[in-house]
Design a protein around this motif. Structure first.
Motif, PDB file in Angstrom:
ATOM      1  N   LEU A 148       0.575  -1.302  -0.058  1.00 17.42           N
ATOM      2  CA  LEU A 148       0.384   0.035   0.145  1.00 17.42           C
ATOM      3  C   LEU A 148       0.701   1.223  -0.338  1.00 17.42           C
ATOM      4  N   TYR A 149       1.448   1.495  -1.204  1.00 17.70           N
ATOM      5  CA  TYR A 149       2.794   2.710  -1.194  1.00 17.70           C
ATOM      6  C   TYR A 149       2.469   3.278  -2.269  1.00 17.70           C
ATOM      7  N   PHE A 150       2.159   4.777  -2.231  1.00 19.96           N
ATOM      8  CA  PHE A 150       2.103   5.174  -3.219  1.00 19.96           C
ATOM      9  C   PHE A 150       3.177   5.205  -4.461  1.00 19.96           C
ATOM     10  N   PRO A 164       0.839  10.862   3.344  1.00 23.07           N
ATOM     11  CA  PRO A 164       1.199   9.964   3.208  1.00 23.07           C
ATOM     12  C   PRO A 164       2.044   9.381   1.819  1.00 23.07           C
ATOM     13  N   ARG A 165       3.482   9.136   1.587  1.00 28.73           N
ATOM     14  CA  ARG A 165       3.754   8.188   0.628  1.00 28.73           C
ATOM     15  C   ARG A 165       3.374   5.952   0.574  1.00 28.73           C
ATOM     16  N   GLY A 166       2.707   6.213   2.047  1.00 29.05           N
ATOM     17  CA  GLY A 166       2.594   4.729   1.544  1.00 29.05           C
ATOM     18  C   GLY A 166       0.861   4.338   3.382  1.00 29.05           C
ATOM     19  N   GLY A 167       0.479   3.359   3.157  1.00 29.98           N
ATOM     20  CA  GLY A 167      -0.619   3.121   4.457  1.00 29.98           C
ATOM     21  C   GLY A 167      -1.623   3.070   3.956  1.00 29.98           C
ATOM     22  N   MET A 168      -2.551   3.569   4.993  1.00 32.43           N
ATOM     23  CA  MET A 168      -4.265   3.372   4.645  1.00 32.43           C
ATOM     24  C   MET A 168      -4.763   4.515   5.590  1.00 32.43           C
ATOM     25  N   TYR A 169      -3.807   5.593   5.976  1.00 34.12           N
ATOM     26  CA  TYR A 169      -4.394   6.589   7.082  1.00 34.12           C
ATOM     27  C   TYR A 169      -4.071   7.966   6.952  1.00 34.12           C
TER      28      TYR A 169
END
Length: 402
Positions: A224-226, A334-339
């Motif tokens: 989950l990285y953008f 954020p560059r990643g995660g879900m928050y």
């Protein structure tokens, strides 16, 4: 012999006596969570719950069907290999070798019933009473509590914050001493979305090689990285013999939170020890669950892309709407995660703010104190949600707070 109840007799053992007879680490433990807010949400009705680290996507049919087939084929017995069935370990080897660009043989993976159990096994491998684990904060509260539960000392080192979250490696290394068994980090991080760079991973590995301190890298949000299809991993720089353990799970990127299946990637030299631990702790992960996990790896890339896209759309919407709230403190995206993890000027403790948002906007958010003292002023919002639901939740917040 008297058949009367014995609880009033002078020598009877009270409930308090029983409590004092258990380990101190267990006796002192609290499950401090959002139960009070959740209870109020049920009373209010119509609340959009964005406080949990869980999306709203049901595990897709191709994963469920693989588990059903295994069940129909009679996969209801003990698993023969404590470290994972061959089909899943082979899939994990192929998957990790592909994404990390170096061979990760099956001897380096151990399947566990959930990422949390994988993490706990890693800590049990290393931590003795009187030793410590240095961890990067803000951090998922289970980490601090798991270290404490085992009998180690949790030592938090907070990310620096100005307009974004940054890791001071010198400060992190200075917190270690002769009793430090491991450094723990989550990347991408829950709750901040901070993501370690490849250079930071190399610096951590170099420090481990100099000192003998293990690196435990929680990479549950790696897909989950953008800025790409996978976040930088400690496994991309470490060799088989390095004191490195990566923790992963099927929960987030494959929408499998309720399945309870994860894995550790570790030096092959400790595979037998992890197999023995698995035997004594849980006797192996259910065969039908492992069948679903193997299907997720073999066929799940479109699903991972879809989930990543849904989270990114929710995050983009949050960063469009939240700046409309006066006094909002919004870190760089954020560059990643879900928050989304944000604060409000003048609010030193977000607990009361979460309560106000729940009452006035009917939106459930997690207060930052759950993730450590350094983030007490912050609120966490999960963006793994259908886009229209995210839009409604954010519009409600903007209306209630402007």
């Amino acid at each position: 012999m008297s058949l009367l109840p014995q609880h009033n007799l002078p020598n009877a053992i009270s409930g308090r006596d029983a409590l004092e007879g258990i380990r101190a680490q267990i006796r002192d433990m609290r499950t401090d969570n959002i139960a009070v807010l959740a209870k109020r949400a049920r009373e209010l009705g119509g609340v959009i719950p964005l406080w949990f680290g869980e999306g709203d996507v049901v595990t897709p049919a191709f994963i469920r069907d693989a588990a059903k087939k295994a069940l129909d084929d009679g996969a209801t017995f003990y698993v023969p290999n404590m470290r994972g069935l061959a089909t899943l370990n082979e899939a994990l080897s192929d998957y990790q070798t592909h994404w990390h660009g170096r061979p990760i043989p099956i001897e380096r993976t151990t399947v566990a019933p959930g990422g949390m159990q994988a993490l706990y096994m890693a800590l049990e491998l290393l931590v003795d009473v009187g030793t410590n684990v240095v961890y990067v904060a803000p951090q998922w509260p289970n980490i601090h509590n798991a270290i404490h539960l085992i009998g180690g000392e949790p030592r938090a080192v907070s990310l620096d914050f100005d307009t974004d979250w940054r890791l001071d490696l010198d400060k992190l290394f200075a917190r270690c001493d002769a009793r430090t068994r491991a450094i723990f980090l989550s990347t991408p991080c829950n709750p901040t979305g901070w993501t370690a760079s490849r250079e930071e991973m190399q610096a951590l590995l170099d420090f481990s090689r100099r000192t003998g301190i293990w690196i435990i890298s929680d990479e549950v949000y790696a897909r989950l990285y953008f800025d790409g299809e996978i976040a930088p991993s400690i496994l991309q720089v470490a060799e088989d013999g390095d004191r490195v353990i990566a923790i992963n799970s099927f929960s987030k990127a494959w929408a499998m939170t309720g399945w309870r299946v994860g894995w550790l990637t570790h030096p092959s030299a400790i595979a037998d020890q992890l197999g023995a631990m698995t035997q004594y702790v849980n006797s192996g992960t259910s065969a039908m669950v492992q069948a679903g996990a193997a299907a997720a790896l073999r066929e799940g890339e479109p699903l991972v892309a879809e989930i990543r896209g849904r989270i990114k759309a929710g995050l983009d919407l949050a960063y469009e709407k939240l700046p409309q709230i006066p006094g909002i403190i919004l870190p760089e995206k954020p560059r990643g995660g879900m928050y989304a993890f944000f604060a409000l000027q003048g609010e030193a403790d977000a607990t009361a703010l979460c309560e106000r948002i729940l009452e006035t906007a009917r939106v459930g958010l997690a207060p930052g104190y759950h993730f450590g003292e350094s983030s007490r002023a912050f609120l966490r919002m999960c963006t793994f949600r259908e886009t229209e639901q995210m839009r409604i939740a954010l519009d409600r917040m903007v209306d209630a707070m402007t």
